[in-house]
Design a protein around this motif. Structure first.
Motif, short mmCIF file in Angstrom:
data_model
loop_
_atom_site.label_atom_id
_atom_site.label_comp_id
_atom_site.label_asym_id
_atom_site.label_seq_id
_atom_site.Cartn_x
_atom_site.Cartn_y
_atom_site.Cartn_z
N ASP A 47 9.68 -1.74 -6.78
CA ASP A 47 10.07 -1.34 -5.43
C ASP A 47 10.45 0.14 -5.39
O ASP A 47 10.08 0.86 -4.46
CB ASP A 47 11.26 -2.16 -4.94
CG ASP A 47 10.93 -3.63 -4.70
OD1 ASP A 47 9.74 -3.96 -4.54
OD2 ASP A 47 11.88 -4.44 -4.69
N GLU A 76 -2.56 1.75 -0.19
CA GLU A 76 -1.91 1.31 1.04
C GLU A 76 -0.63 2.09 1.32
O GLU A 76 -0.34 2.43 2.47
CB GLU A 76 -1.63 -0.19 1.00
CG GLU A 76 -2.89 -1.05 1.07
CD GLU A 76 -3.74 -0.76 2.30
OE1 GLU A 76 -3.20 -0.60 3.41
OE2 GLU A 76 -4.98 -0.68 2.15
N ILE A 77 0.12 2.38 0.28
CA ILE A 77 1.34 3.19 0.46
C ILE A 77 0.97 4.57 1.00
O ILE A 77 1.59 5.07 1.93
CB ILE A 77 2.11 3.30 -0.87
CG1 ILE A 77 2.69 1.93 -1.26
CG2 ILE A 77 3.22 4.36 -0.78
CD1 ILE A 77 3.12 1.84 -2.72
N GLU A 132 -2.52 -1.19 -3.94
CA GLU A 132 -1.18 -1.02 -3.38
C GLU A 132 -0.83 0.45 -3.22
O GLU A 132 -0.24 0.86 -2.21
CB GLU A 132 -0.15 -1.71 -4.26
CG GLU A 132 -0.29 -3.22 -4.24
CD GLU A 132 0.52 -3.88 -5.32
OE1 GLU A 132 1.31 -4.78 -4.98
OE2 GLU A 132 0.38 -3.51 -6.50
N ILE A 133 -1.18 1.25 -4.20
CA ILE A 133 -0.92 2.69 -4.11
C ILE A 133 -1.68 3.28 -2.93
O ILE A 133 -1.13 4.06 -2.15
CB ILE A 133 -1.27 3.40 -5.44
CG1 ILE A 133 -0.27 2.96 -6.53
CG2 ILE A 133 -1.28 4.92 -5.28
CD1 ILE A 133 -0.63 3.40 -7.93
N GLN A 191 -0.07 4.44 4.59
CA GLN A 191 1.13 4.31 5.44
C GLN A 191 1.78 5.67 5.65
O GLN A 191 2.24 5.98 6.74
CB GLN A 191 2.11 3.33 4.77
CG GLN A 191 3.32 3.01 5.58
CD GLN A 191 3.07 1.92 6.61
OE1 GLN A 191 2.01 1.29 6.63
NE2 GLN A 191 4.05 1.69 7.45
N THR A 192 1.80 6.49 4.60
CA THR A 192 2.41 7.81 4.74
C THR A 192 1.60 8.70 5.68
O THR A 192 2.18 9.60 6.31
CB THR A 192 2.56 8.53 3.38
OG1 THR A 192 1.28 8.82 2.82
CG2 THR A 192 3.41 7.73 2.41
N ALA A 234 6.16 7.15 -1.39
CA ALA A 234 6.22 7.52 0.03
C ALA A 234 7.09 8.76 0.24
O ALA A 234 6.70 9.69 0.96
CB ALA A 234 6.75 6.34 0.85
N MET A 290 7.40 2.28 -5.27
CA MET A 290 6.77 2.33 -3.95
C MET A 290 7.50 3.31 -3.03
O MET A 290 6.87 4.13 -2.36
CB MET A 290 6.75 0.93 -3.31
CG MET A 290 5.75 0.01 -3.96
SD MET A 290 5.52 -1.52 -3.03
CE MET A 290 6.89 -2.48 -3.65
#
Length: 126
Positions: free
Chosen positions: A58, A95-96, A92-93, A99-100, A65, A61
């Protein structure tokens, strides 16, 4: 300085960022930069990263960001490696970082994608 907290921090820092990088950082520290290395190791890695409220995964992640938002490419490269070491996958990286793009801005995300791709390629992840 708490020697115990420093040693716990050094161990965690090595596990996340890689022993070679951390050991080189410590070796390269001089009279001017050594206090910063000690501070980061003791308080960042020996105190905050030791807390039970979030997993290392967590924390990785969140760091990806925040570091993207701050546009710190050198630190992003380190923490992409750390994210992989903490169990995040390439998807996952990605997607992070997507999102940024929405919340931190597309230019920051473009730079983050560029840095992440280089690191993931070096690591043989993509």
């Amino acid at each position: 300085m708490s020697q115990d907290r420093f040693e716990r921090g050094l161990d965690k820092r090595r596990r996340v960022l890689g022993a070679d990088y951390v050991d080189q950082s410590m070796r390269n520290a001089d009279a001017f930069t050594r206090p910063l290395q000690q501070l980061v190791t003791e308080y960042c890695w020996g105190e905050v990263w030791q807390r039970e409220g979030l997993s290392d995964r967590d924390r990785s992640m969140i760091n990806l960001a925040m570091i993207t938002a701050l546009n710190r490419p050198h630190e992003l490269r380190l923490h992409v490696r750390g994210a992989i070491n903490n169990g995040l996958g390439v998807d996952e990286i990605r997607e992070i970082l997507l999102q940024t793009a929405v919340y931190c801005g597309v230019p920051a995300a473009i730079d983050a994608f560029r840095q992440a791709r280089e690191v993931l390629t070096e690591m043989g992840e993509i």
